[in-house]
Scaffold this motif. Structure first.
Motif, PDB file in Angstrom:
ATOM      1  N   ALA A  90      -3.567  -5.545  -3.452  1.00 29.12           N
ATOM      2  CA  ALA A  90      -4.776  -5.710  -2.638  1.00 29.12           C
ATOM      3  C   ALA A  90      -4.764  -6.973  -1.796  1.00 29.12           C
ATOM      4  N   SER A 117      -1.367  -3.820   2.053  1.00 31.27           N
ATOM      5  CA  SER A 117      -2.711  -3.261   1.841  1.00 31.27           C
ATOM      6  C   SER A 117      -3.421  -3.106   3.187  1.00 31.27           C
ATOM      7  N   MET A 158      -6.142  -4.656   3.865  1.00 28.05           N
ATOM      8  CA  MET A 158      -7.027  -5.818   3.925  1.00 28.05           C
ATOM      9  C   MET A 158      -7.248  -6.311   5.355  1.00 28.05           C
TER      10      MET A 158
END
Length: 464
Positions: free
Chosen positions: A306, A311, A313
């Motif tokens: 994460a 990811s 993000m």
């Protein structure tokens, strides 16, 4: 002075030569010295990702950054930051151009190779207490033996409270160590390959040698360590299961060389690019393009998770950012550019056989543009286009930034990757730019102060 021959004039006009900054611009030496005092302080406060993010937020808030608010309308010059799980930090200075003309990304990673504690690490053997470790990232295991280490990280206690550990960095702190054999008894060990000089399961951390004074307990030496952790931090052995604890070199950042021209420290891959990109970001006022500077995690293990670049993000942040101007994120990304801020291996004359001299980078010749990384046939690489190289080089030359170009060693000698391919996968033109490093991934890495300073100047040029 003799006039130049026609051949010399032609050579000067047509040939490409990388120049040494110290020879060409000696006035930059003092500026680099001053700049690197802040850099060394940054390194000493940023041994692990959480500490780096915390320290950087302090610097950002002092420079006028405020937490990003989704849906709020921002104007040129506004400065915001977004903290992702305490391990990523995104900083933005809003530019004069609308977002649909693209943004300029600077992305560096703030994780470095280290020794993580295993989930159930504490044990005793033959009246000594140890932690078992699992190394993180690409290390040469033998380099970590007999190196003074510090314990850093976070423990979540059973009641949900967070405890941050930081042992081995202060003047009167104890340190920790992986033991190794004395040469007198190492005949058998000497027959191992260098890669197995110390094996993974031998990277055990010596943490205690005195017992609890009770002959009725089963593990008095282990219990002594637990009693100290309990007294200082409220920990029990079960709390290791909820912890992120790691061992890093206890060495502070120092000057290297009689001329003090270099910085020696742990974690310069890639905190040297994180710091230079950060300083360029903080100094941005009203840039032409909105800047997005990201300090990311997990690069050394493949960028998964994460808080890694694999990811979504950054994509989610960009979606929220462009929403402020009613744009579509795909339209913004395809017009954007990124400097993947990562280091390269500096040419080392002692080990010249693994380098291809004509396409290597060197200390004191400025930041290195790395058109592609990867292994052998460019596997796992972003390969920057001619247009991308032109635009970035134009930025550097317009601001009179000395720079160089290089690859990561000989074609078949090995290889390595950066986060460039992940941002490029978002349809963003990307190229690597960073500082040449000697002894990369060692517990003590070396950089040139001139290269550090000129890398900062390169990121500033890109952010204008």
């Amino acid at each position: 002075m003799m006039s130049k021959t026609d051949g010399q004039k032609l050579e000067e006009k047509l040939c490409y030569t990388i120049k040494n900054i110290g020879m060409e611009r000696p006035e930059a030496i003092e500026k680099a010295e001053e700049f690197c005092e802040g850099y060394k302080k940054f390194l000493n406060h940023s041994k692990i990702e959480r500490e780096c993010v915390k320290y950087t937020i302090g610097l950002a808030e002092d420079a006028g950054y405020v937490p990003f608010e989704r849906g709020r309308k921002y104007v040129p010059g506004d400065k915001v930051y977004y903290n992702n799980r305490g391990k990523n930090l995104i900083l933005t200075t809003f530019g004069q151009n609308p977002l649909d003309q693209g943004v300029h990304f600077n992305i560096a990673h703030i994780d470095s190779p280290r020794l993580d504690l295993k989930p159930n690490p504490l044990y005793e053997k033959d009246e000594l207490a140890y932690f078992k470790t699992h190394y993180y990232g690409g290390i040469r295991k033998y380099q970590w033996g007999t190196t003074p280490l510090a314990l850093h990280g976070r423990v979540m206690l059973k009641d949900g409270s967070a405890v941050d550990l930081h042992i081995g960095e202060e003047k009167d702190d104890p340190v920790f160590v992986v033991t190794d054999l004395l040469p007198h008894l190492a005949a058998k060990q000497n027959q191992r390959t260098l890669a197995e000089g110390l094996r993974g399961e031998e990277l055990n951390i010596l943490v205690g040698s005195t017992p609890i004074q009770d002959d009725k307990v089963k593990a008095a030496f282990k219990l002594k360590v637990l009693s100290i952790l309990n007294e200082r931090f409220g920990m029990t052995e079960e709390d290791f299961l909820r912890a992120e604890l790691t061992l890093v070199p206890a060495q502070k950042a120092v000057d290297v060389g009689l001329d003090r021209s270099m910085v020696g420290a742990y974690g310069q891959d890639d905190k040297v690019c994180a710091y230079t990109a950060l300083m360029a970001e903080l100094s941005a006022e009203k840039p032409a393009f909105t800047t997005v500077t990201l300090l990311t995690d997990k690069e050394e293990t493949g960028s998964q998770g994460a808080t890694g670049m694999a990811s979504d993000m950054l994509l989610h942040y960009m979606e929220d950012l462009v929403e402020c101007e009613g744009e579509r994120v795909r339209d913004v990304l395809r017009k954007s550019m990124c400097l993947s801020a990562d280091v390269n291996a500096a040419y080392d004359p002692t080990f010249a056989d693994v380098f291809e001299a004509q396409n290597s980078c060197y200390l004191n010749k400025g930041p290195v543009l790395t058109k592609y990384t990867g292994a052998r046939g460019k596997s796992g690489s972003n390969d920057a286009s001619a247009e991308t190289m032109y635009r970035v080089i134009r930025c550097l030359e317009d601001e009179d930034v000395m720079w160089q170009i290089g690859e990561l060693g000989k074609v078949d000698a090995g290889g390595g990757g950066t986060i460039a391919m992940f941002i490029a996968d978002m349809n963003v033109d990307t190229v690597d730019l960073g500082v040449p490093v000697l002894a990369m991934h060692a517990p003590f890495e070396i950089t040139s102060k001139l290269d550090v300073y000129y890398t900062y100047r390169a990121f500033r040029a890109f952010n204008r």
